[in-house]
Write an enzyme that holds these catalytic residues in place. Structure first.
Site, PDB file in Angstrom:
ATOM      1  N   ASP A  11       0.823  -1.202   0.000  1.00 12.33           N
ATOM      2  CA  ASP A  11       0.000   0.000   0.000  1.00 12.33           C
ATOM      3  C   ASP A  11       0.863   1.260   0.000  1.00 12.33           C
ATOM      4  O   ASP A  11       1.966   1.282   0.551  1.00 12.33           O
ATOM      5  CB  ASP A  11      -0.888  -0.015   1.249  1.00 12.33           C
ATOM      6  CG  ASP A  11      -1.823   1.173   1.325  1.00 12.33           C
ATOM      7  OD1 ASP A  11      -2.678   1.292   0.434  1.00 12.33           O
ATOM      8  OD2 ASP A  11      -1.687   1.969   2.268  1.00 12.33           O
TER       9      ASP A  11
ATOM     10  N   GLU B  22       0.886  -0.525  -5.147  1.00  9.37           N
ATOM     11  CA  GLU B  22      -0.101   0.520  -5.372  1.00  9.37           C
ATOM     12  C   GLU B  22       0.696   1.822  -5.514  1.00  9.37           C
ATOM     13  O   GLU B  22       1.045   2.460  -4.534  1.00  9.37           O
ATOM     14  CB  GLU B  22      -1.088   0.619  -4.211  1.00  9.37           C
ATOM     15  CG  GLU B  22      -2.224   1.601  -4.507  1.00  9.37           C
ATOM     16  CD  GLU B  22      -2.588   2.488  -3.320  1.00  9.37           C
ATOM     17  OE1 GLU B  22      -3.558   3.247  -3.452  1.00  9.37           O
ATOM     18  OE2 GLU B  22      -1.906   2.450  -2.290  1.00  9.37           O
TER      19      GLU B  22
END
Length: 655
Positions: free
Chosen positions: A329, A382
């Site tokens: 993330d 991401e």
């Protein structure tokens, strides 16, 4: 755990009452910790049930180099900081103590006294289990789970994810499905295991991606503010319950990806923040250590012990929990020192630039370690910027990720589909631009949870037009997405055309499937997945320009695009034609890679999906009439707001 060295490490200090038991942490453990190369730190630090000198108990250890004193406290000593003082293992900064009689299930914390004299009871950074919030203690956990997925893990070692199908179902476990008899209660990992595995298998997804399952007391963070990095979220059950879920998914042939957050952590004083009274896991300078967007603290990726912590954590989820990959993330926030910061609010690197060189080195090392230690698993970034080489090997200067989320595709494609068809011709480039850079990285196409929250509306509600057109547009979006180069990711609820925005506080609206239009979208996603998986042209060479060729890229006035997907040598191609206007088009000539019969293997306008059943009666015959740069062509029927797929007919199977 590394065996004891046979003598206390140099500089060991014995507090009163500890006896002369040899430390359960060896010198090699301490050396690797300090070098940033301890890949099994969780086997050394934390709490481990062991037998020492014939006595069963728990060995506790924690890294707190600036602490004046540390003791272990728990339900076994009335949480008394004076009862079990720990000994310092010299300059390593590690404190250790074996406590006889303490076993599996005991609640505990570390009472850390800072140099200023303040005492704070912290949860164990390497705890394997945590109390259910709002309680915050760690729990001694002795692993006992017996896996039944040996065949899966062995096959994974020789897999090549880049040349295999990957269609990912993104799931938040607390809100996927709840018991209708107790809608406010969340189902456990084990309770979800059979139902989720069966559903995903039926729907044809190859993987499930779980929003973070690491302990996160604040449910509104969706798991992205982790307080115990090695402990599964206790609100959904025990570590064995999570292992049961992973095992069950593997038994159904479904891979498991976990969202992982090595960028930042929350400020809760009982967790990692200022753990020993100093900035230990975070940067001391708030211009580097404080995240302006999320109010969290940024990991110090340049500190060796923090590297050991994070690298071993990544391997823990892959090796001990048998996850098949990690989706990392907030990578963009790690790469740039000025991320979300104004001038004067950030510190340039040693070359005067904005790149966080320590974080870059960490990400490269992470990917080297993951791919070397757990072959066949994947790492997915991401990453929302144009940082070059995110999914290229580290020896070529890349970050080494297996895949990168294609945020540009997501933004442009949703922007295009949200426009009224009459206006789309002025924005045709939003649909086609992704193919300019589609092969610069190994991409995943994400329609993720971030696109259906915070006022962005559900995917269905983003679509323009009346009710029929909204559903038709959504089906066309999926038909286009599944044919586009790149692996696929769809957040839960997208497959049933969820009408409301997602909320972590309630179940998906499964009752919508009683409506034929919603059921039709679900049927389409199921067929897209199964057709995708049996069509190698859609995934064999996903990241190579040889796997794609335009047939019609410029018909903006009619909102029509057509392209072919190609696999390895000898793999039959697939032709995708999209008519993104509400007007059906008959006798529309389209080029084909070869003459002969082409079967219509998917039509998003089929009646079974809720469409108007405009199509090609099962297929077309391409003549040796060149068109669109192809050697053959056929007149096809293009349904309104529809996408059709064609593949060469197999002799003897088409009429």
């Amino acid at each position: 755990m590394s065996p004891p060295s046979g003598r206390p490490p140099e500089g060991t200090e014995e507090p009163p009452g500890t006896g002369r038991i040899t430390p359960t942490i060896g010198e090699l453990d301490l050396h690797l910790l300090g070098e940033g190369r301890h890949l099994r730190l969780h086997d050394a630090l934390g709490a481990h049930v062991v037998t020492v000198d014939g006595e069963r108990g728990t060995s506790f250890s924690v890294w707190a180099p600036e602490a004046a004193a540390v003791s272990v406290v728990g339900d076994f000593d009335g949480w008394d900081p004076e009862a079990h003082p720990m000994r310092s293992l010299g300059p390593s900064g590690v404190w250790e103590l074996f406590v006889p009689g303490v076993g599996d299930g005991a609640a505990y914390k570390f009472a850390v006294r800072s140099q200023a004299g303040e005492v704070i009871q912290h949860a164990d950074p390497l705890a394997r289990r945590a109390e259910v919030p709002p309680a915050t203690a760690s729990i001694v956990h002795h692993p006992t789970y017996e896996w039944s997925d040996d065949g899966w893990v062995e096959r994974r070692r020789s897999s090549h994810p880049w040349t295999e199908p990957m269609s990912i179902y993104e799931v938040h476990l607390g809100s996927w499905r709840r018991d209708p008899d107790r809608p406010d209660a969340q189902l456990s990992y084990a309770e979800l295991a059979d139902e989720l595995a069966a559903y995903v298998t039926d729907m044809g997804f190859t993987h499930v991606e779980l929003l973070p399952v690491m302990q996160h007391p604040f449910s509104g963070s969706w798991g992205y503010q982790v307080t115990s990095f090695f402990a599964p979220a206790s609100v959904w059950g025990t570590p064995e319950d999570l292992q049961t879920l992973v095992d069950r998914l593997h038994a159904h042939g479904v891979g498991v990806l976990l969202d992982w957050v090595p960028a930042h952590f929350p400020r809760d004083e009982w967790a990692l923040a200022r753990f020993d009274g100093s900035a230990l896991y975070e940067h001391a300078d708030p211009r580097r250590g404080s995240h302006p967007d999320w109010g969290t603290l940024v990991f110090n990726h340049g500190r060796h012990e923090v590297l050991s912590f994070l690298l071993s954590n990544a391997l823990f989820w892959l090796q001990d929990v048998h996850a098949d990959g990690l989706r990392v993330d907030a990578v963009a926030s790690m790469l740039y020192l000025d991320y979300s910061r104004q001038p004067g609010e950030w510190v340039p690197n040693e070359h005067g630039g904005r790149e966080d060189l320590e974080a870059v080195a960490f990400l490269q090392e992470l990917n080297r370690v993951v791919h070397a230690e757990v072959p066949g698993t994947v790492s997915v970034a991401e990453e929302s910027t144009a940082w070059p080489g995110v999914s290229r090997p580290t020896d070529q200067g890349g970050l080494g990720f297996g895949f990168k989320w294609n945020m540009g595709w997501m933004h442009d494609t949703l922007g295009y589909f949200s426009r009224e068809p009459a206006h789309r011709k002025y924005h045709h480039g939003e649909l086609t631009f992704s193919l300019v850079y589609a092969f610069t990285e190994s991409f995943v196409l994400p329609l993720s949870h971030d696109e259906v929250v915070h006022g962005k509306r559900s995917l269905l509600e983003k679509m323009p037009g009346d009710r029929w057109q909204r559903f038709a547009n959504l089906r066309a979006l999926y038909g286009y997405m599944w044919a586009h180069p790149g692996k696929k990711l769809l957040f839960m609820g997208g497959e049933i055309a969820q009408e409301r925005e997602w909320s972590e506080q309630r179940s998906l609206d499964w009752h919508l499937l009683e409506d034929a239009a919603h059921g039709g979208v679900q049927s389409l996603v199921r067929d897209l997945n199964h057709t995708y998986r049996r069509t190698p042209a859609l995934w064999e060479v996903d990241s190579d320009p040889d796997g794609f060729s335009w047939i019609e890229a410029d018909d903006a006035d009619r909102n029509v695009v057509a392209f072919a997907r190609h696999g390895a040598d000898g793999t039959p191609p697939l032709v995708c034609v999209a008519n993104l206007s509400p007007v059906p088009r008959h006798d529309h000539r389209i080029g084909f890679p070869s003459a002969g019969r082409w079967d219509e293997v998917l039509n998003t306008d089929a009646g079974v999906y809720g469409g108007s059943n405009v199509g090609n009666l099962g297929g077309v015959v391409a003549e040796a009439v060149p068109s669109h740069g192809q050697p053959a062509s056929a007149e096809v029927v293009l349904p309104p707001l529809g996408v059709v797929w064609f593949t060469p007919a197999v002799p003897g199977t088409s009429g």
